[in-house]
Design an enzyme around this catalytic site. Sequence first.
Site, mmCIF file in Angstrom:
data_model
loop_
_atom_site.group_PDB
_atom_site.id
_atom_site.type_symbol
_atom_site.label_atom_id
_atom_site.label_comp_id
_atom_site.label_asym_id
_atom_site.label_seq_id
_atom_site.Cartn_x
_atom_site.Cartn_y
_atom_site.Cartn_z
ATOM 1 N N HIS A 1 24.371 -67.702 -9.027
ATOM 2 C CA HIS A 1 24.813 -66.936 -9.732
ATOM 3 C C HIS A 1 26.439 -67.016 -9.557
ATOM 4 C CE1 HIS A 1 21.435 -65.777 -12.449
ATOM 5 N NE2 HIS A 1 20.858 -65.534 -11.173
ATOM 6 N N SER B 1 17.679 -59.659 -10.298
ATOM 7 C CA SER B 1 17.221 -60.928 -9.451
ATOM 8 C C SER B 1 16.555 -60.562 -8.155
ATOM 9 C CB SER B 1 18.398 -61.977 -9.097
ATOM 10 O OG SER B 1 19.166 -62.146 -10.224
#
Lengths: 472, 472, 472, 472
Positions: free
Chosen positions: B409, B320
């Site tokens: 997340h 990410s």
Amino acid sequence: MNSQPAIGTEEGLWDRTLRRVRRVWPLGTRGALRDAVDPRLSQDDAARIRRQIDACLEVRGGEVSGRARAAELGETYLVLNADGRRRFLEILARDYDVDSTVIDRAVQARHDAADTESRRRAEAQLRELLQAPRVKLLAQFNALEAGVKFLVDLRAELIPLARQDAELKALDRDVHRLLASWFDVGFLELKRITWDTPASLLEKLTEYEAVHAIRSWHDLKNRLGDDRRCYAYFHPHMPDEPLIFVEVALVNGMAGNIHELLDESAPVGDPERADTAIFYSISNCQAGLAGVSFGNFLIKRVVSDLTRELPNLKTFATLSPIPGLRAWLDEQLASASLGLEETEAQTLLELSGESSMPDSFAKLLNRRGLTRDEELGKVLQPLLMRLAARYLLESGRDGRARDRVAHFHLSNGARVERLNWAGDLSRKGIQQSAGIMVNYLYKVSDIEKNHEAYSEEGRITASPQVRKTARG
Amino acid sequence: MNSQPAIGTEEGLWDRTLRRVRRVWPLGTRGALRDAVDPRLSQDDAARIRRQIDACLEVRGGEVSGRARAAELGETYLVLNADGRRRFLEILARDYDVDSTVIDRAVQARHDAADTESRRRAEAQLRELLQAPRVKLLAQFNALEAGVKFLVDLRAELIPLARQDAELKALDRDVHRLLASWFDVGFLELKRITWDTPASLLEKLTEYEAVHAIRSWHDLKNRLGDDRRCYAYFHPHMPDEPLIFVEVALVNGMAGNIHELLDESAPVGDPERADTAIFYSISNCQAGLAGVSFGNFLIKRVVSDLTRELPNLKTFATLSPIPGLRAWLDEQLASASLGLEETEAQTLLELSGESSMPDSFAKLLNRRGLTRDEELGKVLQPLLMRLAARYLLESGRDGRARDRVAHFHLSNGARVERLNWAGDLSRKGIQQSAGIMVNYLYKVSDIEKNHEAYSEEGRITASPQVRKTARG
Amino acid sequence: MNSQPAIGTEEGLWDRTLRRVRRVWPLGTRGALRDAVDPRLSQDDAARIRRQIDACLEVRGGEVSGRARAAELGETYLVLNADGRRRFLEILARDYDVDSTVIDRAVQARHDAADTESRRRAEAQLRELLQAPRVKLLAQFNALEAGVKFLVDLRAELIPLARQDAELKALDRDVHRLLASWFDVGFLELKRITWDTPASLLEKLTEYEAVHAIRSWHDLKNRLGDDRRCYAYFHPHMPDEPLIFVEVALVNGMAGNIHELLDESAPVGDPERADTAIFYSISNCQAGLAGVSFGNFLIKRVVSDLTRELPNLKTFATLSPIPGLRAWLDEQLASASLGLEETEAQTLLELSGESSMPDSFAKLLNRRGLTRDEELGKVLQPLLMRLAARYLLESGRDGRARDRVAHFHLSNGARVERLNWAGDLSRKGIQQSAGIMVNYLYKVSDIEKNHEAYSEEGRITASPQVRKTARG
Amino acid sequence: MNSQPAIGTEEGLWDRTLRRVRRVWPLGTRGALRDAVDPRLSQDDAARIRRQIDACLEVRGGEVSGRARAAELGETYLVLNADGRRRFLEILARDYDVDSTVIDRAVQARHDAADTESRRRAEAQLRELLQAPRVKLLAQFNALEAGVKFLVDLRAELIPLARQDAELKALDRDVHRLLASWFDVGFLELKRITWDTPASLLEKLTEYEAVHAIRSWHDLKNRLGDDRRCYAYFHPHMPDEPLIFVEVALVNGMAGNIHELLDESAPVGDPERADTAIFYSISNCQAGLAGVSFGNFLIKRVVSDLTRELPNLKTFATLSPIPGLRAWLDEQLASASLGLEETEAQTLLELSGESSMPDSFAKLLNRRGLTRDEELGKVLQPLLMRLAARYLLESGRDGRARDRVAHFHLSNGARVERLNWAGDLSRKGIQQSAGIMVNYLYKVSDIEKNHEAYSEEGRITASPQVRKTARG
């Protein structure tokens, strides 16, 4: 409406239903709760159910875990027996209703709101609080394999229990509201049913047919022939389950006799030459969707589709029973308000050999009387046709048609078109409708007008011929 | 989130969009309204729109006619230009909100309710009244061809308008609530996207990809190769439109460099031998579904499906960006709170030849600095990695992670696993994330625990390695 | 005809192709042979191959085992390299041809047959014996996954090898006969190709397009727009592989310029208003099906389908290259038989500054000359158009049109309708066709007549306009 | 093998069959021939048929027109009655056979061929000439809607006619050869049949079932239950028509009694726990495919598929009738070669009260005898079981098993495993098999060996138990 099989009976449930539960969610200890409960739902089980519900509603461990827990609750319901299920539903009904105390406060807040913004905030809060926690839970059962069907079947079990229990009734209203939003007609798909449809689905039609029972696979095949049409509504999440279906015969001229339509030995007509579509059977399939109506939409969609497919079709009408006629006749007889002429009454008494009118009627109105006895027929036909026409054309005190089938079609904008003597001489046809059938005519250009007349002013539209019959 | 094309621009609208409107309903004068309005929605038009809405809400002519009218309103919206659509939305916002006066009365009734039954009745009434008439109308747009997509796109147009208008904002909340119920994750379908998927749908992925832009069809094909997976959620009523999709690389060991994953000339790996699944791109596709979240479910469903398909997979992690890192660095620099050691600061000033730290940073942090200059790298790497780790591990005052991707997340129960120096050296990667990428690890057995720690206590879980980096 | 990728190259073959071999047959030691052979097919391997073929042909162990062995032989072929495959094919060609000696005997038996019955028996035997054993073997490769495609690709590899080898040539004739029976047009399916077709299939169109190369996905999308049609024939056992496809533009009036048709920025027309369908590209896709023709059927099926879909279409014509024109011109120039008038020749020499006609032509006929130079155009256009018309209208000594594309369309019953100056100014268009394109007109009512005139008498049908041009 | 309904009877043919003829080809005067002929095919019609055939074979007007004409001939066949069809077939048989005279010349040319090349050319010519013109014509009927089915049904009508006519017999051999190439097993698809299969296809199973008649839809549903499997082969051009199907029961231990398997009230077993698959019914469906065998492949494909689906299955066996047993017994009795012991014979005579053995047998072998009479059972069982074992184990003079069902399974590599007394007490079971059923065991590892032993040496493999029974 037909009653359909419930979610699953105790026997064989472990073997069959559970096998197909979808393993959607990767987390959690799926199955632990379900495997532990007693089918009757003991006190301890009830406490565990409550803890599981609380964990769901608090979304403990995150949304995905919450869903997994809700799904497990749903599965648990499936392994309960009738007593266990009632207890489960009672838990939802009594412990997970809206919270009266916090609503009190929110109502107060709305009351006190000084400006638009705080009014809006109070209203949003009220709206949220008026959604019972159980609704949030039940909505999540859609994560189950066949989760939509699950909730429909749960309601089918809830409805009879709710009749004598105000709290279960309130729960039923919640479930109804949820299902009504899921089953909005805009989400449904219309599909044609033919002899090429899977046998498993055709078998369900046989179960669900509520008007003229399907006697055999041969009878069914005949109803799906070239000169017939059958359409059903489906929900995308219940692809194997019809919600409602209609059977249509493509004929020439208005059909008046159901036996001719169902005659398996009759030659198959050419649909391209037919000028009339007769809707001769409409059946709701899901007891759990009581109060969620699609019949109205179904008829008009089918009219629209048929018009496009077969431009020769000019007339769209039903061939319907008059299910409340005999009960009404009996009632009228009891109160001596049938308005028979003296000679008529006299003849009936003579023919029957009875001394009272009710006895006389009961004796004469049987299959033999209506079909074989010519002399009797001559007397009965004009009399009963006149009474049937009156029954259909005079609304009750509430401004609605007395007959529930009549009410359905009149609400939809149809008109009472024609009465058919000896149109249905089956046992049921005679017992309910005195053997008479009625055509309701759907004339596209008049539907809105008829609807408005009926629903605004309680005015029933009928053909001149039927009006004349009513006058005798 | 990616912005997607609106329902239709003025040009070509008559030619294209309208062609595919479904003729669902057989009744009424469909098209008359739509054909008559000015694209800018004149005063007269506005009055007619209101009359049509009123007729819908009163269900004049019956339910089916009501639907036909609602559908026509929807079609009418489609022929308006930007000004016309704003006026249409303002009519809904101002004239068809809940009715404050009648709510006042209902609140009073609830207040006064003496027993359970009357309380329930008052609550049912309140619930009904708190549903704005416009919601009933908008819900009926599902009768349009592609009616669900219609409402999604309408909201995409509404959102920017609602930013400066409280009434449009309230309308947006209504639409959001309606869409959230339609798009509940239980109704969605997960589908795998491959090179055998229709080109028209693949083309949409290219438009919607929001993290690492798809440069060409060749790039796209590479992302759908044997050692890749791509999954998307779909709604049954929007079968051609992905809602969200994720791209996964099947590799050995945790991937730390996005360029290697996207290298079109790299050899294709054997998925059966991969031990790690790297989620390297997640994109929302429908601007109109802002605030309706599926990403959480998507990741875990895909983890679950991949585990079943490829039992060799042991590790599930993301690769990410850290999109807020540079902005935070600049802010910290301005407030001199970076906590650099004296020697570090001195070296940076020397290397850059600038006299202030902010200028120095800005000069050094460019592609050249991060990749080619070895000496600079030696200085920058430990420094930036330490700062990035601190940025990720320290929550803000609201108890949430500072970075929005990190927040997503961590909320889902992942942990901060590894920082990767020079993981994304694209212009965007350097401008936002200083070229650093991070792996978030999804370890199934820890997800619930991590989630609870983060959402209950604001505690961010991270690997010892990252903790150590943060300490410097 | 386009050459397409062969069955598989040596690299990556073990990893990819074999993975998808179908495990149809339950018996036998599948894979043992395949796994053992050297990719170059050693002497020992060749002996084992022969033993396996013999076992197949003797149907040892029963039919199912025989099939399994044949399938294994097919798989074995796939793992061979180019040398190995040639050896494999040579084994078939030399060792499994018809048996001359037994045919001698059978011929004798037919010769001696005294009565009808024994004649019939002798003929049946001859028929059987004239079927080479290798044909029985090859036919059984249909038990492989993608077995039909397998044989098509095998032939694609065989054709170039067969050019200099009489025995391989005989084998090729056998394979051709087998494929011609499998690919009879009655077994094929016509499918429309659109932008909703799987990307993997669209990618193949790009590879196979043989007339006007597809430059990009955007170009491809443009050729599948609303005012275009693309159809392909498929075999039910090769569902992912087009056999031949045609691209059609729906326009108004006869199109004469290929650049306008392929212009990606041109506005999209309304297909319902088009009066002309232009077939502007037809490509065969499978090199292994050389000599099996479908183009004729394809055009007429598409004419038939389009007529039904879009009744406005009145004219069906091609826009075709004249690929043999330049070569013919050069040949004529060399033999000084162009028949130029003195003034024409003189002008050409002056314009080019060359002293010989061939040099002059070669210099002038380039892109610049044909497009920009106005004076030159004035001279060249009438001259080249006249020569092109003559080239198309005069058959060769064999009674066939000189141009292969002309021959194809004239055989199919089309007529030469119009010549288009500067219709294709691409490099290929100028090099082959001197930039000129031609329309062949398919007029349904004349097709049989035109065909008979051409194939019986070698008479070429053309419009009066083209005839006039030919006369100059 | 079951006889199935022919292509169409005279009645209703115009109304039904023709409606669905595909309009594939755009050219020609389709329908003119068909509409003109007399259903009995007059002399004039016959002449026109011949002219049309000639035009087809000469490909007049081009290939596409040729196909259109062939298709029209096919349609014309459909409108003929039985007499007309016979005449049509006779035209093909007598006038479009191979041409003896030209074959004479080609045989001579082959005879005279001096070198390889001219030999090859002569052989190619012979091969071409040995293909009768009628075969080229019939092959083109695949251009009809359902053209493959058309030819299958044409042959179903041809077979009985060909029995007494040598020329029609020769035609039948041609059609058989054509169909055998179309229906090669490599082109077929195996599909599972379940209760979710379209009713129209399930209805066909009921028609085609040739071993144990399906008595009702309920019986059929029972045969498609969870512990059953049904598979059929299909041709891609006859998707609605099974070619052959097999019914399998998943049980524990070897089943010996057909009534238990077909008992609709028996509980449904768990397929995952079954250890044995019993193939209890195999039926060919298409009379026109007589002599084209798939049964062998079907059994082994299903064994293979079931092994993969249900790894618990260890044993694969049939439960089969012994259809030739009774006829053989009668024959043996007549020739007094049954080899009964004196006491056995004596007992039978006593029990029956008859004076001759044949009469005695005939009397005792009836349902009553085999089931109810205990004393009789004691005598008959050992006797009949011994005779049945002998019947099955001793080959006839041609080296083949006497029983056709035995021959089928032994050819496929099965062995005679077990005899089951009173396994089928239906009327047919007793009349043909004396109520005895036999299991043939398919042991995968022995199949090739068993097959070779049987087909090479005529050696029948059997279990020790059956061998022992045969010895008595």
